[in-house]
Design a protein around this motif. Structure first.
Motif, mmCIF file in Angstrom:
data_model
loop_
_atom_site.group_PDB
_atom_site.id
_atom_site.type_symbol
_atom_site.label_atom_id
_atom_site.label_comp_id
_atom_site.label_asym_id
_atom_site.label_seq_id
_atom_site.Cartn_x
_atom_site.Cartn_y
_atom_site.Cartn_z
ATOM 1 N N GLN A 249 40.683 -7.405 26.939
ATOM 2 C CA GLN A 249 40.035 -6.227 27.521
ATOM 3 C C GLN A 249 41.039 -5.399 28.330
ATOM 4 O O GLN A 249 41.842 -5.949 29.077
ATOM 5 C CB GLN A 249 38.870 -6.641 28.429
ATOM 6 C CG GLN A 249 37.846 -7.530 27.782
ATOM 7 C CD GLN A 249 37.148 -6.925 26.573
ATOM 8 O OE1 GLN A 249 37.349 -5.774 26.218
ATOM 9 N NE2 GLN A 249 36.323 -7.708 25.911
ATOM 10 N N CYS B 46 35.175 3.316 33.979
ATOM 11 C CA CYS B 46 33.851 3.496 33.366
ATOM 12 C C CYS B 46 33.594 4.957 33.022
ATOM 13 O O CYS B 46 34.089 5.860 33.688
ATOM 14 C CB CYS B 46 32.756 2.999 34.307
ATOM 15 S SG CYS B 46 32.784 1.224 34.545
ATOM 16 N N GLY C 279 33.162 7.498 24.322
ATOM 17 C CA GLY C 279 34.596 7.716 24.445
ATOM 18 C C GLY C 279 35.292 8.506 23.359
ATOM 19 O O GLY C 279 36.343 8.094 22.887
ATOM 20 N N CYS D 265 29.940 2.868 29.602
ATOM 21 C CA CYS D 265 30.960 1.910 29.177
ATOM 22 C C CYS D 265 31.497 1.218 30.423
ATOM 23 O O CYS D 265 32.069 1.858 31.297
ATOM 24 C CB CYS D 265 32.087 2.615 28.432
ATOM 25 S SG CYS D 265 33.426 1.488 27.992
ATOM 26 N N GLU E 150 36.160 -2.030 28.237
ATOM 27 C CA GLU E 150 36.835 -1.449 27.087
ATOM 28 C C GLU E 150 37.895 -2.418 26.592
ATOM 29 O O GLU E 150 38.747 -2.872 27.350
ATOM 30 C CB GLU E 150 37.484 -0.120 27.443
ATOM 31 C CG GLU E 150 38.118 0.561 26.232
ATOM 32 C CD GLU E 150 38.733 1.887 26.594
ATOM 33 O OE1 GLU E 150 38.264 2.906 26.076
ATOM 34 O OE2 GLU E 150 39.670 1.891 27.417
ATOM 35 N N ASN F 57 37.210 -0.841 21.389
ATOM 36 C CA ASN F 57 35.796 -1.217 21.367
ATOM 37 C C ASN F 57 35.238 -1.127 22.783
ATOM 38 O O ASN F 57 35.951 -1.376 23.756
ATOM 39 C CB ASN F 57 35.616 -2.626 20.823
ATOM 40 C CG ASN F 57 35.976 -2.722 19.352
ATOM 41 O OD1 ASN F 57 36.025 -1.734 18.637
ATOM 42 N ND2 ASN F 57 36.227 -3.941 18.904
ATOM 43 N N MET F 58 33.954 -0.777 22.884
ATOM 44 C CA MET F 58 33.339 -0.542 24.188
ATOM 45 C C MET F 58 32.073 -1.367 24.354
ATOM 46 O O MET F 58 31.236 -1.386 23.453
ATOM 47 C CB MET F 58 32.971 0.939 24.324
ATOM 48 C CG MET F 58 34.162 1.862 24.292
ATOM 49 S SD MET F 58 33.680 3.585 23.993
ATOM 50 C CE MET F 58 33.878 3.658 22.219
ATOM 51 N N THR F 59 31.934 -2.017 25.496
ATOM 52 C CA THR F 59 30.690 -2.672 25.860
ATOM 53 C C THR F 59 29.955 -1.701 26.770
ATOM 54 O O THR F 59 30.512 -1.202 27.748
ATOM 55 C CB THR F 59 30.943 -4.010 26.563
ATOM 56 O OG1 THR F 59 31.758 -4.825 25.708
ATOM 57 C CG2 THR F 59 29.638 -4.736 26.843
ATOM 58 N N LEU F 60 28.695 -1.427 26.414
ATOM 59 C CA LEU F 60 27.935 -0.347 27.036
ATOM 60 C C LEU F 60 26.628 -0.848 27.615
ATOM 61 O O LEU F 60 26.002 -1.755 27.064
ATOM 62 C CB LEU F 60 27.633 0.718 25.976
ATOM 63 C CG LEU F 60 28.861 1.259 25.239
ATOM 64 C CD1 LEU F 60 28.501 1.673 23.831
ATOM 65 C CD2 LEU F 60 29.455 2.410 26.011
#
Length: 132
Positions: free
Chosen positions: A26, A35, A40, A65, A68, A73-76
């Motif tokens: 990450q 954030c 993005g 987000c 990242e 890739n993004m965790t949202l």
């Protein structure tokens, strides 16, 4: 979430954790300055993929987000329904499933994680196992 982000320092550059650790590779996690809302800069590509597969894009504009990955890739987090989703145009995960009615390489659900509390608890359990 805004209050949480103001209370913790966040994590920059987390690498080489065991797979499929949530903290593996990450760029940032829980870092207020990192954030952002939306996906993005992937908005146009996402909508094109959906149109090409006759799938309705989800409303992503209010998603936050908070993680990242090094590959983008993004965790949202959704403030509306409290869900946690992964937006992954580049992935090789065994622990995710494509979000219902969404194209591959867009939105995913992370197995066993429905909301933000699930995410944090899973991450804490992973870290706890690592320090034993």
């Amino acid at each position: 979430m805004k209050h949480l982000l103001s209370e913790i320092g966040g994590i920059h550059e987390s690498y080489n954790q065991p797979e499929p650790s949530l903290s593996n590779n990450q760029n940032f996690m829980f870092t207020q300055s990192g954030c952002f809302t939306g996906i993005g800069g992937c908005e146009e590509t996402y909508e094109e993929i959906c149109n090409g597969e006759n799938k309705q894009p989800i409303d992503f504009k209010d998603l936050i987000c908070f993680v990242e990955e090094a590959n983008g890739n993004m965790t949202l987090y959704s403030p509306k329904n409290k869900e946690v989703l992964l937006f992954a145009g580049d992935h090789c995960f065994d622990n995710v499933e494509v979000l219902e009615n969404q194209p591959d390489y867009t939105f995913y659900k992370i197995n066993n994680i429905t909301n933000f509390v699930d995410y944090v608890e899973t991450l804490a359990a992973e870290w706890k196992n690592e320090i034993k």
